[in-house]
Design a protein around this motif. Sequence first.
Motif, mmCIF file in Angstrom:
data_model
loop_
_atom_site.group_PDB
_atom_site.id
_atom_site.type_symbol
_atom_site.label_atom_id
_atom_site.label_comp_id
_atom_site.label_asym_id
_atom_site.label_seq_id
_atom_site.Cartn_x
_atom_site.Cartn_y
_atom_site.Cartn_z
ATOM 1 N N LYS A 322 0.845 -1.192 0.000
ATOM 2 C CA LYS A 322 0.000 0.000 0.000
ATOM 3 C C LYS A 322 0.878 1.238 0.000
ATOM 4 C CE LYS A 322 -4.123 2.092 0.673
ATOM 5 N NZ LYS A 322 -3.729 3.506 0.588
ATOM 6 N N ASN A 323 0.715 2.086 -1.012
ATOM 7 C CA ASN A 323 1.473 3.336 -1.064
ATOM 8 C C ASN A 323 0.975 4.321 -0.011
ATOM 9 O OD1 ASN A 323 3.515 3.141 -2.989
ATOM 10 N ND2 ASN A 323 2.130 3.564 -4.687
ATOM 11 N N LEU A 324 1.903 5.118 0.502
ATOM 12 C CA LEU A 324 1.574 6.242 1.378
ATOM 13 C C LEU A 324 1.777 7.510 0.564
ATOM 14 C CD1 LEU A 324 3.451 5.091 4.618
ATOM 15 C CD2 LEU A 324 1.057 4.689 3.979
ATOM 16 N N ASP A 329 -2.231 10.405 3.996
ATOM 17 C CA ASP A 329 -1.690 9.109 4.411
ATOM 18 C C ASP A 329 -0.633 9.268 5.492
ATOM 19 O OD1 ASP A 329 -3.335 7.744 2.695
ATOM 20 O OD2 ASP A 329 -1.794 7.289 1.202
ATOM 21 N N MET A 330 0.185 10.319 5.408
ATOM 22 C CA MET A 330 1.222 10.501 6.419
ATOM 23 C C MET A 330 0.643 10.861 7.776
ATOM 24 S SD MET A 330 4.000 9.560 5.225
ATOM 25 C CE MET A 330 4.924 10.022 6.678
ATOM 26 N N TRP A 333 0.567 7.921 10.062
ATOM 27 C CA TRP A 333 1.831 7.274 10.389
ATOM 28 C C TRP A 333 1.868 6.687 11.802
ATOM 29 C CZ3 TRP A 333 5.372 4.811 8.070
ATOM 30 C CH2 TRP A 333 6.644 4.621 8.624
ATOM 31 N N ILE A 336 -0.112 3.532 11.734
ATOM 32 C CA ILE A 336 0.556 2.491 10.960
ATOM 33 C C ILE A 336 1.621 1.791 11.806
ATOM 34 C CG2 ILE A 336 2.111 2.102 8.994
ATOM 35 C CD1 ILE A 336 0.599 4.456 7.613
ATOM 36 N N HIS A 342 2.043 -4.542 9.982
ATOM 37 C CA HIS A 342 2.408 -3.532 8.995
ATOM 38 C C HIS A 342 3.926 -3.364 8.970
ATOM 39 C CE1 HIS A 342 -1.597 -1.200 8.286
ATOM 40 N NE2 HIS A 342 -1.769 -2.504 8.278
ATOM 41 N N PRO A 344 6.581 -0.925 7.609
ATOM 42 C CA PRO A 344 6.635 0.413 6.992
ATOM 43 C C PRO A 344 7.970 0.699 6.324
ATOM 44 C CG PRO A 344 7.030 0.589 9.343
ATOM 45 C CD PRO A 344 6.837 -0.879 9.051
ATOM 46 N N LYS A 357 4.481 10.504 -3.400
ATOM 47 C CA LYS A 357 4.702 9.223 -2.737
ATOM 48 C C LYS A 357 5.728 9.404 -1.619
ATOM 49 C CE LYS A 357 3.793 6.679 -7.015
ATOM 50 N NZ LYS A 357 4.403 5.932 -8.133
ATOM 51 N N HIS A 360 5.734 3.425 1.663
ATOM 52 C CA HIS A 360 4.754 2.364 1.450
ATOM 53 C C HIS A 360 4.760 1.433 2.646
ATOM 54 C CE1 HIS A 360 8.461 0.359 -0.086
ATOM 55 N NE2 HIS A 360 7.880 -0.758 0.338
ATOM 56 N N LEU A 383 -5.285 2.173 7.026
ATOM 57 C CA LEU A 383 -5.156 2.593 5.636
ATOM 58 C C LEU A 383 -6.363 2.207 4.784
ATOM 59 C CD1 LEU A 383 -1.405 1.652 5.141
ATOM 60 C CD2 LEU A 383 -2.369 3.963 5.130
#
Length: 394
Positions: A322-324, A329-330, A333, A336, A342, A344, A357, A360, A383
Amino acid sequence: MPASSSRSPSAAPLAPNAVIGIVGGGQLGRMSAVAAAKLGFRAHILTQDPHGPAAQVAHQVTLGAYDDHKALDAFARAVDVITFEFENISADALDCLAQHCPVRPSGAILRISQDRLAEKTFLSDADIPLAPWMAVTDHASLHAAAETLGFPFILKTTRNGYDGKGQARVYEASQMEEAFASLAPHPLVAEGMVDFACEISVMVVRGTDGTTRCFAPGLNYHRDGILDLTLAPAPVQEETAQQAQALATAIAEKLDLIGILGVEMFIDRTGTLLVNEIAPRPHNSGHWTMDACPADQFDMHIRAVAGLPLPPALRHSDAAMKNLVGPDDMALWPDILATPGHIPHLYGKAEARAGRKMGHVNILFPYGSLPGALGVQDALGPLADKPETVDNDQ
């Protein structure tokens, strides 16, 4: 996993502590430099950003533009072999570097991959199946493409298009001229729309002795033109997976590739494979290999570039990557890091901008037990805030 039996003359493998030059300072350069270090090599980065992702982990950095002959000369004289981590560089610069040491993949391959017209011409000449396409050089050829391909079709720039950039969908005749004028430089490529079931990608690597290895195909999902999620192995029939690997191998051999190549393909509603694009470098859709395989795509690429033997492209686990992307998305963190399972990977970029990007996350499953959509969403945890969708943007 198809493997080539063809052999070509090869130079002696690089010795430990040899220097691998990497043109480009982004995340792919960063992960390639880490792989080089694990194999006992030193990575020297040519970049314009002294604080970029690759510079943070490299043994040495040369600061300079990719067309600065003085910087290119100094860089080439300080390394034993050269590779690159992105395509938006000058193939002429690679030719300049090749006067001093091997460049792998070659500038000739870069010329093909960085120009859609050259790429499609090469693949067509090699009898690789593609979506219907035509070159668009002027208004007459634009109208000819519309007549041949029908509506809707997609206009794409030949260069500098990535993550959904440099393209426009044309749904009717009234949109053609505006789309043609909005995209530059010309010529353009027109592609017929494909009623595809899914997109997959295959990472294929070829060594200096002609040996090829293929990782299992991954199934790709996009959001806003950017890769969002890859599942490996792609849940497709075994015959389709083998055909995809065979196509990737054929392309690598036709190119006389040394290094790794990402091959994106569509599977249409009839089950037919159509190659979309090639990228002679590590690829975002291959990041799942970093935790699911004994030798990942970066390890394989460095081995090939350095002239080392290539192990089988095995995986010990199934995986979701999965892309961050961007600040949203950040912001997840901390969650995550607190989520069991997960794995990272952050790229060291200073600013989380929209569409950028940042890293991920890999999630592993026991071999042969990749779950369905609901199981994947459950594993994604924080996510999985919205459903993944595939952009039909080719």
